[in-house]
Motif scaffolding. Structure first.
Motif, PDB file in Angstrom:
ATOM      1  N   VAL A  99     -35.650 123.534 -14.431  1.00 23.76           N
ATOM      2  CA  VAL A  99     -36.875 123.935 -14.113  1.00 23.76           C
ATOM      3  C   VAL A  99     -37.259 123.322 -12.543  1.00 23.76           C
ATOM      4  O   VAL A  99     -36.809 122.198 -12.092  1.00 23.76           O
ATOM      5  N   GLY A 100     -37.540 124.296 -11.795  1.00 19.82           N
ATOM      6  CA  GLY A 100     -37.637 124.174 -10.219  1.00 19.82           C
ATOM      7  C   GLY A 100     -39.150 124.524 -10.049  1.00 19.82           C
ATOM      8  O   GLY A 100     -39.467 125.703 -10.361  1.00 19.82           O
ATOM      9  N   SER A 101     -39.888 123.455  -9.424  1.00 16.93           N
ATOM     10  CA  SER A 101     -41.091 123.977  -8.848  1.00 16.93           C
ATOM     11  C   SER A 101     -41.170 124.540  -7.464  1.00 16.93           C
ATOM     12  O   SER A 101     -40.265 124.293  -6.700  1.00 16.93           O
ATOM     13  N   ARG A 106     -41.085 120.346  -3.757  1.00 16.00           N
ATOM     14  CA  ARG A 106     -40.555 121.635  -3.099  1.00 16.00           C
ATOM     15  C   ARG A 106     -39.019 122.199  -3.807  1.00 16.00           C
ATOM     16  O   ARG A 106     -38.609 121.229  -4.141  1.00 16.00           O
ATOM     17  N   PHE A 107     -38.840 123.304  -3.957  1.00 16.63           N
ATOM     18  CA  PHE A 107     -37.621 123.895  -4.631  1.00 16.63           C
ATOM     19  C   PHE A 107     -36.334 123.413  -4.026  1.00 16.63           C
ATOM     20  O   PHE A 107     -36.249 123.498  -2.579  1.00 16.63           O
ATOM     21  N   SER A 108     -35.429 122.865  -4.639  1.00 18.25           N
ATOM     22  CA  SER A 108     -34.231 122.182  -4.126  1.00 18.25           C
ATOM     23  C   SER A 108     -32.905 123.096  -4.359  1.00 18.25           C
ATOM     24  O   SER A 108     -32.702 123.311  -5.726  1.00 18.25           O
ATOM     25  N   LEU A 135     -48.957 128.034  -6.702  1.00 22.92           N
ATOM     26  CA  LEU A 135     -48.690 127.062  -5.136  1.00 22.92           C
ATOM     27  C   LEU A 135     -47.853 127.919  -4.151  1.00 22.92           C
ATOM     28  O   LEU A 135     -47.350 127.355  -3.279  1.00 22.92           O
ATOM     29  N   ASP A 136     -47.303 129.219  -4.597  1.00 24.29           N
ATOM     30  CA  ASP A 136     -46.184 129.875  -3.537  1.00 24.29           C
ATOM     31  C   ASP A 136     -47.011 130.365  -2.572  1.00 24.29           C
ATOM     32  O   ASP A 136     -46.981 131.919  -2.390  1.00 24.29           O
ATOM     33  N   LYS A 137     -47.691 129.594  -1.442  1.00 24.52           N
ATOM     34  CA  LYS A 137     -48.455 130.381  -0.631  1.00 24.52           C
ATOM     35  C   LYS A 137     -47.424 131.228   0.461  1.00 24.52           C
ATOM     36  O   LYS A 137     -47.848 132.069   0.960  1.00 24.52           O
ATOM     37  N   GLU A 138     -46.193 130.679   0.649  1.00 24.25           N
ATOM     38  CA  GLU A 138     -45.249 131.488   1.561  1.00 24.25           C
ATOM     39  C   GLU A 138     -44.497 132.437   0.901  1.00 24.25           C
ATOM     40  O   GLU A 138     -43.940 133.053   1.713  1.00 24.25           O
ATOM     41  N   GLY A 184     -41.385 115.867 -11.953  1.00 20.68           N
ATOM     42  CA  GLY A 184     -42.766 116.331 -10.967  1.00 20.68           C
ATOM     43  C   GLY A 184     -42.402 117.928 -11.215  1.00 20.68           C
ATOM     44  O   GLY A 184     -43.717 118.580 -10.890  1.00 20.68           O
ATOM     45  N   ALA A 185     -41.414 118.776 -11.686  1.00 14.16           N
ATOM     46  CA  ALA A 185     -41.496 120.012 -11.628  1.00 14.16           C
ATOM     47  C   ALA A 185     -42.321 120.597 -12.892  1.00 14.16           C
ATOM     48  O   ALA A 185     -42.511 121.736 -12.769  1.00 14.16           O
ATOM     49  N   GLY A 186     -42.463 119.979 -13.911  1.00 11.71           N
ATOM     50  CA  GLY A 186     -43.471 120.643 -14.958  1.00 11.71           C
ATOM     51  C   GLY A 186     -42.422 120.803 -16.211  1.00 11.71           C
ATOM     52  O   GLY A 186     -43.291 121.281 -17.205  1.00 11.71           O
ATOM     53  N   LYS A 187     -41.688 119.840 -16.606  1.00 17.31           N
ATOM     54  CA  LYS A 187     -40.973 120.093 -17.651  1.00 17.31           C
ATOM     55  C   LYS A 187     -42.012 119.610 -19.018  1.00 17.31           C
ATOM     56  O   LYS A 187     -41.949 120.215 -19.891  1.00 17.31           O
ATOM     57  N   SER A 188     -42.670 118.331 -18.944  1.00 14.36           N
ATOM     58  CA  SER A 188     -43.385 117.986 -19.762  1.00 14.36           C
ATOM     59  C   SER A 188     -44.786 118.928 -20.229  1.00 14.36           C
ATOM     60  O   SER A 188     -45.162 119.233 -21.051  1.00 14.36           O
TER      61      SER A 188
END
Ligand SMILES: Nc1nc2c(ncn2[C@@H]2O[C@H](COP(=O)(O)OP(=O)(O)O)[C@@H](O)[C@H]2O)c(=O)[nH]1
Ligand SMILES: [Mg+2]
Ligand SMILES: [Zn+2]
Length: 318
Positions: A99-101, A106-108, A135-138, A184-188
């Motif tokens: 799970v990567g946000s 920021r995505f790693s 949140l993917d503005k770019e 913080g990526a959003g797993k829960s």
């Protein structure tokens, strides 16, 4: 006669494990017998991991795990920079989703590539859940998708906060899966969306994602009743140090290198600037993702060399 039964470890603390007994959805606590530690390889820190199938005695004092049954797979990592022993993160799973946000945090690619490489080595199928696409503005999602699809990994774009999980439900149904990713990526949030009854705590957005926020160090398995699925939530591990894999084996953990490395001049080319290497030029031409190559060389530097080749010389002819 002692009464014994089989179950699955759903949660492990230092000396106690929670086991869901077969045929029931109730979990009970069991102690670990000293013999489990005695039989343990010096190189391994924990005798039991979430997902382990275990034989337990119900009427012991205390009730205890008697035996860990053979694993069909498992994933170890080097415990920490101070402890070289392997920590087994989980066992007996069907697949792992990173799970990567996109943002916050920021995505790693480095974090992602480490776990994916370990899963390739341990033959665990993988997917990438790209969360917070709101949140993917770019417009990074498209590039990330391309990179990981080339690496043989399925990519799902999600907005867990709005309940948008692509086809994650279908992919989880009937299986045992792992969610792995930064704190913080959003797993829960994903788990709460799948099974609102879980009511897991979700973290507030914080500026200190990478400042070593204290998170639990134990994995935990949840049952998603509606999907007849089990999902293991892993703690946000900051650096996943690959265990087991040696320098010569790492190149095969990056599947998209294969067509290029087949043409390297040296059959054991490590793609670290040997003459006649075909992988590095492919990165320069933009045919392989520079972020994947960067992860590869960084990990390569941490791994042990392969054991010396002790195959006997062929007998002299004649
Ligand atoms: N913008 C946005 N925020 C999200 C999304 N999914 C989760 N979050 C938020 O990200 C924060 C961390 O989520 P959490 O589920 O606790 O992450 P975990 O540490 O991986 O379990 C929480 O404040 C969530 O509300 C999403 O799709 N978009
Ligand atoms: Mg969480
Ligand atoms: Zn090469």
């Amino acid at each position: 006669m002692t009464q014994e039964t089989i179950g699955t470890v759903v949660r492990g603390d230092a000396r106690v494990v929670h086991v869901e007994l077969d045929g029931s959805h109730e979990s009970r606590q069991f102690a670990l017998r000293g013999k489990l530690f005695e039989k343990l390889d010096d190189n391994i820190r924990n005798p039991i991991a979430v997902g382990d199938r275990v034989r337990v005695s119900l009427d012991g004092d205390p009730p205890a795990v008697e035996e860990v049954l053979p694993r069909r797979n498992w994933l170890p990592r080097i415990s920490s920079s101070h402890d070289p022993r392997h920590q087994i993160l989980f066992a007996n799973v069907d697949q792992l989703f990173v799970v990567g946000s996109i943002q916050k945090p920021r995505f790693s690619s480095n974090r992602t590539d480490r776990i994916l490489a370990a899963c390739v080595y341990h033959e665990i199928p993988t997917g990438l859940i790209l969360n917070k696409v709101d949140l993917d503005k770019e417009g990074w999602a498209a590039d990330i998708r391309e990179t990981y699809e080339a690496a043989g990994t399925t990519v799902l774009e999600t907005r867990a906060i709005d309940g948008e999980l692509a086809d994650l439900r279908e992919r989880l149904a009937g299986k045992i899966s792992v969610l792995y990713g930064a704190s913080g990526a959003g797993k829960s949030t994903i788990l709460n969306t799948l099974e609102p009854g879980l009511k897991l705590k979700t973290a507030k957005i914080s500026k200190h994602w990478d400042a070593g926020r204290h998170t639990t160090t134990f994995s935990r398995m949840y049952r998603l009743a509606a999907l007849d699925a089990h999902v293991i939530d892993t703690p946000g591990i900051r650096v996943f140090r690959i265990a087991d894999v040696n320098k010569a084996e790492l190149r095969d953990c990056f599947p998209e290198f294969a067509p290029f490395q087949a043409r390297c001049r040296f059959p054991d080319c490590s793609h670290d600037h040997e003459p006649g290497c075909e992988v590095f030029p492919a990165v320069e031409r933009g045919e392989l993702a520079p972020s994947r190559y960067a992860s590869y060389v960084e990990i390569l530097d941490e791994l042990a060399p392969p054991p010396p080749d002790d195959t006997p010389e062929p007998p002299p002819e004649g």
